[in-house]
Scaffold this motif. Structure first.
Motif, PDB file in Angstrom:
ATOM      1  N   GLU B 113       0.823  -1.219   0.000  1.00 50.56           N
ATOM      2  CA  GLU B 113       0.000   0.000   0.000  1.00 50.56           C
ATOM      3  C   GLU B 113       0.861   1.274   0.000  1.00 50.56           C
ATOM      4  N   TYR B 114       2.138   1.078  -0.254  1.00 47.25           N
ATOM      5  CA  TYR B 114       3.071   2.210  -0.272  1.00 47.25           C
ATOM      6  C   TYR B 114       4.080   1.991  -1.396  1.00 47.25           C
ATOM      7  N   ASN B 317      -4.203   4.007   1.783  1.00 50.51           N
ATOM      8  CA  ASN B 317      -4.151   3.562   0.384  1.00 50.51           C
ATOM      9  C   ASN B 317      -4.672   2.146   0.283  1.00 50.51           C
ATOM     10  N   ASP B 321      -5.118   1.560  -5.382  1.00 51.62           N
ATOM     11  CA  ASP B 321      -4.677   2.960  -5.507  1.00 51.62           C
ATOM     12  C   ASP B 321      -3.243   3.009  -6.029  1.00 51.62           C
ATOM     13  N   ILE B 322      -2.401   2.221  -5.389  1.00 54.20           N
ATOM     14  CA  ILE B 322      -0.972   2.228  -5.762  1.00 54.20           C
ATOM     15  C   ILE B 322      -0.811   1.708  -7.189  1.00 54.20           C
ATOM     16  N   ASP B 327      -1.217   7.901  -4.722  1.00 52.53           N
ATOM     17  CA  ASP B 327      -0.993   7.779  -3.279  1.00 52.53           C
ATOM     18  C   ASP B 327      -2.058   8.648  -2.615  1.00 52.53           C
ATOM     19  N   THR B 328      -3.155   8.044  -2.258  1.00 49.36           N
ATOM     20  CA  THR B 328      -4.283   8.829  -1.740  1.00 49.36           C
ATOM     21  C   THR B 328      -3.986   9.404  -0.356  1.00 49.36           C
TER      22      THR B 328
END
Lengths: 264, 344
Positions: B113-114, B317, B321-322, B327-328
């Motif tokens: 998520e990053y 995230n 998304d990623i 990157d929300t």
């Protein structure tokens, strides 16, 4: 049972050396020496590990002795460095290192000479000793240390076989010391805070005596003159250490040393 | 001749005395391995009270599963299942091929998520990696008057480098300090990093190290402060970004930072693992393990162990998304800075 066995061991050492005498250089008052040796032993340190370790390594020592006239008093100083590999029967990946060093300063008083030509000589004395042993696995993933700074009773017997050869035996029993050990959980905020201050860590401990620390340091050896100044020094040292705290430490170590002395 | 024989006998006696001084080595059986580990944790673990763990009841559940006929894998499964009950990222066990960290499965889910490269490529004008530090970089947010710092580990050769970074970023109206996926390191490093932002001294937390065989035996309470360090402190808004894998010294950094009036935490709740860990411990079967040995408390006496830092603004995230190049969390931070501070 352990107590009895250790007492027996002490007795054996005294009995075994009842064959000795003063070998102080006849026309020299000073002796400096260098010794190298092989260390072998067993170590158990609960702060470091639940397991027992076999110890194999090398040591290097520098020594100095000075005798008063008539050999009534003698002084000795000894600087020792040692490095060893610790291994277990469990896994090669548990191999660890042991680094140590120490300083001994001892003062003897001769209490008697016996036999024809005073071949047998007895001394008693007091020793100040300061030592630090550090154990490490995988760059401090696990570690422990034992520092001992304090006083020991000394006894020594020397026997001159002839003008060129002699044997000696020396026993030291620490009785009052600052004992330095890791905290209960090996690390704490004091260790974190002072991790770069080795001297502070090495000397921050608590005073105690036989209640928490028992040790026995016995050396016996042979000296043979090579010429008027030089002599060969072969010795065996047995060292027992037993720290009695919640996290105990026990060590049994044999050292086999060979050295060269210069008398002047 | 007699003397030689006596000497040999004496020498044999002496060298056989090892067992008098040193106890017998530990047996390598599943039961003994289990007992050693359970007892070691029982006598040294620091978070039974804080995490409300009934270690004795776990013994009564897991000990009956252990027998000397079981395989290594079965022993591993039982022990890791027991350690999972601690839900403590500072408790882990390794064998020759596997590694298990208690409570890690949940925190580890945040890894995808990053994306560091996404941030560099899409959101930054420039980025400088600081040499000698483990995972420290800084830059400027594209088209905005906002600086950016990323710290992935609390470790390196020179924590004072933060002073130079702050000096370089001082003209920006705000800084986003990103500690997502910060795997921890040294609390001293965290202290120094936070010192670049502190306007004055604050009591940050206290720590106590387990120092006796019963569960509530601890040494003296040691106080730790957040303090201004260096000639210059950045006191404009600082948004600290976190996720589930912000752990340990990364969370200690956040304790310091959350004392400061200009700091807000955005992102997800952190891992909740604050305690220092024991040295590595060994089992006769060749496994190693370690565990938490301290309790770390906030000035009001509460602990975040097992809870983590709860963000002021929750942002998260998804993997999608990623994957879609967004990157929300970062974008949400831009919105927050604009709405609350008028900074863009």
């Amino acid at each position: 049972m352990k107590k009895i066995a250790i007492q027996l061991l002490f007795s054996c050492c005294f009995i075994s050396v009842a064959s000795a005498q003063n070998d102080a250089p006849s026309n020299s008052n000073n002796r400096i020496g260098i010794q190298i040796g092989y260390d072998q032993g067993v170590l158990q340190d609960q702060n470091f590990s639940n397991l027992n370790y076999n110890l194999n390594g090398l040591n290097l020592a520098l020594s100095y002795e000075r005798y008063s006239s008539e050999n009534k008093y003698s002084f000795y100083g000894r600087l020792l460095f040692q490095s060893a590999l610790l291994s277990t029967s469990v896994s090669n990946s548990f191999e660890s290192s042991s680094l140590g060093g120490g300083l001994e300063l001892g003062l003897f008083r001769n209490i008697g000479k016996f036999g024809s030509s005073d071949k047998l000589s007895f001394d008693i004395g007091l020793r100040y000793g300061s030592s630090l042993d550090y154990l490490d696995w995988n760059y401090q993933d696990s570690f422990s240390f034992t520092g001992v700074h304090g006083l020991a009773m000394l006894a020594q017997i020397q026997y001159s076989v002839n003008g060129k050869q002699s044997i000696y035996s020396r026993l030291a029993i620490p009785f009052l010391q600052i004992l330095v050990r890791p905290p209960y959980n090996t690390i704490d905020e004091f260790i974190f805070e002072n991790e770069d201050k080795v001297l502070k860590l090495a000397f921050t401990g608590e005073f105690n005596s036989f209640n928490k620390y028992q040790a026995f340091d016995w050396t016996t050896g042979y000296r043979g003159k090579i010429n008027d100044r030089l002599e060969l020094d072969l010795s065996y040292n047995l060292k027992l250490q037993n720290v009695r705290k919640e996290k105990s430490m026990a060590q049994f170590k044999n050292q086999f040393n060979v050295g060269l002395n210069l008398n002047f | 001749m007699k003397r030689i024989i006596s000497s040999l006998i004496l020498f044999a006696l002496l060298t056989s005395c090892e067992s008098i001084v040193v106890d017998e080595n530990q047996m390598n059986t599943p039961i003994n391995n289990f007992e050693l580990l359970w007892n070691d944790i029982d006598k040294n673990y620091g978070l039974f009270g804080v995490r409300n763990i009934n270690w004795d009841s776990l013994y009564s559940i897991y000990r009956p599963q252990i027998n000397d006929q079981m395989t290594d894998q079965e022993l591993w499964d039982s022990i890791t299942e027991m350690l999972e009950e601690l839900d403590d990222g500072h408790t882990s066990i390794n064998n020759e091929t596997e590694s298990f960290i208690s409570g890690y499965e949940f925190n580890g889910k945040s890894i995808p998520e990053y994306s560091k490269s996404l941030i560099t490529d899409k959101y930054l004008d420039w980025r400088i990696e600081v040499e000698g530090e483990e995972n420290l970089s800084y830059g400027k947010i594209q088209g905005k008057d906002i600086g950016y710092i990323y710290l992935g580990q609390e470790g390196g050769r020179n924590s004072d480098v933060i002073a130079e970074i702050i000096e370089e970023l001082q003209s920006f109206k705000a800084i986003i300090f990103d500690i997502r996926q910060n795997v921890g390191g040294s609390d001293k490093y965290s202290f120094r990093m936070a010192g670049a932002f502190a306007d004055k001294s604050y009591l940050a937390y206290t720590s106590e190290t387990r120092n006796g065989p019963t569960h509530e035996e601890f040494g003296d309470k040691v106080e730790f402060y957040t303090e201004p360090i260096g000639d210059f402190q950045y006191t404009k808004p600082v948004m600290v970004l976190t996720d589930r894998r912000t752990i340990s010294a990364g969370e200690v950094f956040l304790i310091h930072m959350k004392n400061l009036p200009q700091v807000e935490q955005l992102g997800d709740t952190t891992a909740g693992d604050f305690s220092a860990t024991s040295v590595r411990r060994f089992l006769p079967n060749g496994w190693t393990y370690n565990y938490s040995i301290q309790k770390l408390l906030l000035p009001d006496g509460t602990s975040l162990d097992g809870i983590g830092h709860i963000p002021d603004v929750y942002l998260k995230n998804s993997i999608e998304d990623i994957e879609q190049g967004n990157d929300t969390v970062l974008e949400g931070t831009f919105v927050h800075l604009l709405q609350k501070y008028g900074i863009e």
